[in-house]
Design an enzyme around this catalytic site. Structure first.
Site, short mmCIF file in Angstrom:
data_model
loop_
_atom_site.label_atom_id
_atom_site.label_comp_id
_atom_site.label_asym_id
_atom_site.label_seq_id
_atom_site.Cartn_x
_atom_site.Cartn_y
_atom_site.Cartn_z
N CYS A 1 -12.51 -28.55 10.27
CA CYS A 1 -11.28 -28.02 9.67
C CYS A 1 -10.19 -29.09 9.68
O CYS A 1 -10.05 -29.83 10.65
CB CYS A 1 -10.82 -26.80 10.48
SG CYS A 1 -9.28 -26.09 9.88
N GLN B 1 -11.81 6.85 -5.04
CA GLN B 1 -12.31 7.41 -3.80
C GLN B 1 -13.76 7.85 -4.03
O GLN B 1 -14.40 7.45 -4.99
CB GLN B 1 -11.42 8.58 -3.34
CG GLN B 1 -10.05 8.14 -2.83
CD GLN B 1 -10.12 7.36 -1.52
OE1 GLN B 1 -11.12 7.33 -0.82
NE2 GLN B 1 -9.03 6.67 -1.19
N CYS C 1 -6.03 -27.78 13.92
CA CYS C 1 -7.23 -28.56 14.29
C CYS C 1 -6.94 -30.05 14.33
O CYS C 1 -7.65 -30.82 14.98
CB CYS C 1 -8.35 -28.24 13.31
SG CYS C 1 -8.93 -26.55 13.52
N ASP D 1 -7.86 -7.44 1.35
CA ASP D 1 -6.83 -7.56 2.38
C ASP D 1 -7.45 -7.11 3.70
O ASP D 1 -8.31 -6.19 3.70
CB ASP D 1 -5.61 -6.67 2.07
CG ASP D 1 -5.81 -5.25 2.59
OD1 ASP D 1 -6.33 -4.42 1.81
OD2 ASP D 1 -5.49 -4.98 3.78
N HIS E 1 -4.73 -20.91 12.24
CA HIS E 1 -6.07 -21.45 11.92
C HIS E 1 -6.94 -20.40 11.23
O HIS E 1 -7.62 -20.70 10.23
CB HIS E 1 -6.77 -21.93 13.20
CG HIS E 1 -8.23 -22.22 12.97
ND1 HIS E 1 -8.68 -23.36 12.34
CD2 HIS E 1 -9.33 -21.46 13.22
CE1 HIS E 1 -10.00 -23.32 12.23
NE2 HIS E 1 -10.43 -22.17 12.75
N ASP F 1 0.86 -1.17 0.00
CA ASP F 1 0.00 0.00 0.00
C ASP F 1 0.90 1.23 0.00
O ASP F 1 2.06 1.16 0.42
CB ASP F 1 -0.92 -0.02 1.24
CG ASP F 1 -2.08 0.97 1.08
OD1 ASP F 1 -2.92 1.00 1.98
OD2 ASP F 1 -2.13 1.67 0.06
N CYS G 1 -6.90 -28.31 9.21
CA CYS G 1 -5.59 -27.65 9.26
C CYS G 1 -4.71 -28.28 10.33
O CYS G 1 -5.18 -29.03 11.19
CB CYS G 1 -5.76 -26.15 9.52
SG CYS G 1 -5.99 -25.65 11.24
#
Ligand code: K7H
Length: 370
Positions: free
Chosen positions: A304, A189, A309, A266, A335, A93, A306
């Site tokens: 989940c 904008q 988990c 984001d 997670h 940014d 992952c």
């Protein structure tokens, strides 16, 4: 280099679409969620863990890296990718928003912004030329124009002036952009005003850039107000370029933004709330530090798969968070990022299979959205 964004499939019932584009550090599939790595790190995560959870591109901030450790040092280290050992795409940014939202005092003139560092009160000046120069030094794959982001709420006259200045600063940003291996995105904008959003979109798309962002949302307005703007704003931008909604959002925001034609997101929310013990689960958000989970030896999310988990219980993670143990912050962050990127992956597949709305309904019912 050509950025060559292509839309590969659209959803018949909504404005959702899947696409992809090329950057010097790899191809990006859209829709996409970018974990935020403001100071050249996604807090508590190593690059290897970011890849494990499915991160394809991360965001970093010009304002912070300019103040510390300084963009010159990062350039000397070989650029931001080398410095942080991240070999996939990065978006930076431009610092416009951060100067207004973080610095202790700032004075905006046509030339640029004079501000005091929020770190040590030192005085600085940044303008489109400097913001682009810093991003050129950092070497991100996608860089953002230097814009004036009106605060919320703001008088319409103020917003109107900020739209006009954002266009003039976009022109200066383009002039200053010295590297053709970095895609420069323009930023729309216009606050919550449809006529000003239309004016801003018309002006910035004149420059035929590789992508465009919707700026000035997620600045304190209600979700309802944000969605009112998103009901028309994405389609004011070219359909053959990626549309990036800055600073958004929650799991639900992803669905609502994508169905209105947004391609890139984001947000610090998933990683910030994780560090406070709030985790996303398919059954809704839970605060694992609550006493409810003291003897809950099941995973954070029963659906989940992952690493967290599969290996740790709510009781153990609660214990770590309560003791402010670093591993606790790491496990909840890992997670939550996996959860966000899994949603994005599933949404891309659902759009391709023409069942986006069904997936959205199934997710909302389980997540507990009315
Ligand atoms: C967290 N919300 C949020 N709204 C934003 C809005 C903007 C931004 C970053 C944001 N983050 N960066 C810009 N350069 N301009 C607009």
């Amino acid at each position: 280099m050509s950025f060559d964004y292509t839309v590969n499939q659209e959803c018949p019932e909504t404005k959702a679409r899947v696409g992809e584009f090329t950057t010097p550090h790899g191809r990006i599939k859209t829709p996409i969620f970018m974990p935020v790595g403001t100071k050249a790190t996604v807090k508590t995560m190593s690059p290897e863990e970011l890849k494990e959870v499915g991160s394809e591109i991360i965001l970093s901030n010009t304002y912070h890296l300019y103040l510390r450790p300084g963009h010159e040092l990062i350039e000397e280290a070989g650029g931001l990718h080398q410095f942080m050992n991240w070999d996939r795409p990065i978006l930076t940014d431009s610092g416009g928003f951060q100067v207004y939202s973080l610095s202790d005092s700032n004075e905006i003139t046509e030339e640029g912004v004079t501000f005091q560092s929020h770190l040590d009160g030192s005085k600085h000046f940044i303008d489109p030329e400097k913001a682009i120069g810093i991003q050129n030094s950092l070497g991100a794959d996608i860089i953002m124009a230097f814009d004036e982001c009106a605060p919320y709420p703001a008088e319409k006259e103020y917003v109107e002036k900020a739209v006009a200045r954002t266009t003039r600063w976009l022109e200066r940003s383009i002039e200053a952009h010295a590297r053709d291996d970095q895609a420069l995105f323009g930023i729309m904008q216009g606050g919550m005003h449809r006529d000003l959003r239309e004016k801003s979109a018309e002006e910035i798309t004149e420059f035929n850039l590789p992508g465009y962002a919707i700026g000035g949302l997620s600045v304190g307005e209600s979700t309802e107000k944000m969605l009112e703007v998103l009901d028309y704003a994405p389609e004011l931008l070219p359909e053959d370029k990626p549309r990036y909604l800055m600073g958004v959002g929650t799991p639900i925001d992803l669905f609502e933004g994508i169905m209105r034609g947004v391609d890139m997101f984001d947000c610090v929310f998933p990683t910030r709330v994780a560090r406070n013990g709030a985790v996303f689960t398919s059954g809704g958000r839970i605060t694992v530090r609550n006493a409810t989970y003291k003897k809950d030896f099941t995973p954070l999310d029963h659906e989940c798969d992952c690493y967290v988990c599969n290996n740790y219980s709510r009781a153990y993670i609660r214990h770590l968070i309560k003791r402010n143990e670093i591993l606790g912050l790491r496990l909840t962050t890992y997670h939550n990022l996996h959860f966000m990127l899994d949603i994005i992956h599933n949404i891309r597949e659902a759009i391709k299979e023409g069942c986006f709305l069904e997936y959205r309904e199934q997710f909302y019912n389980q997540y507990g959205v009315e």
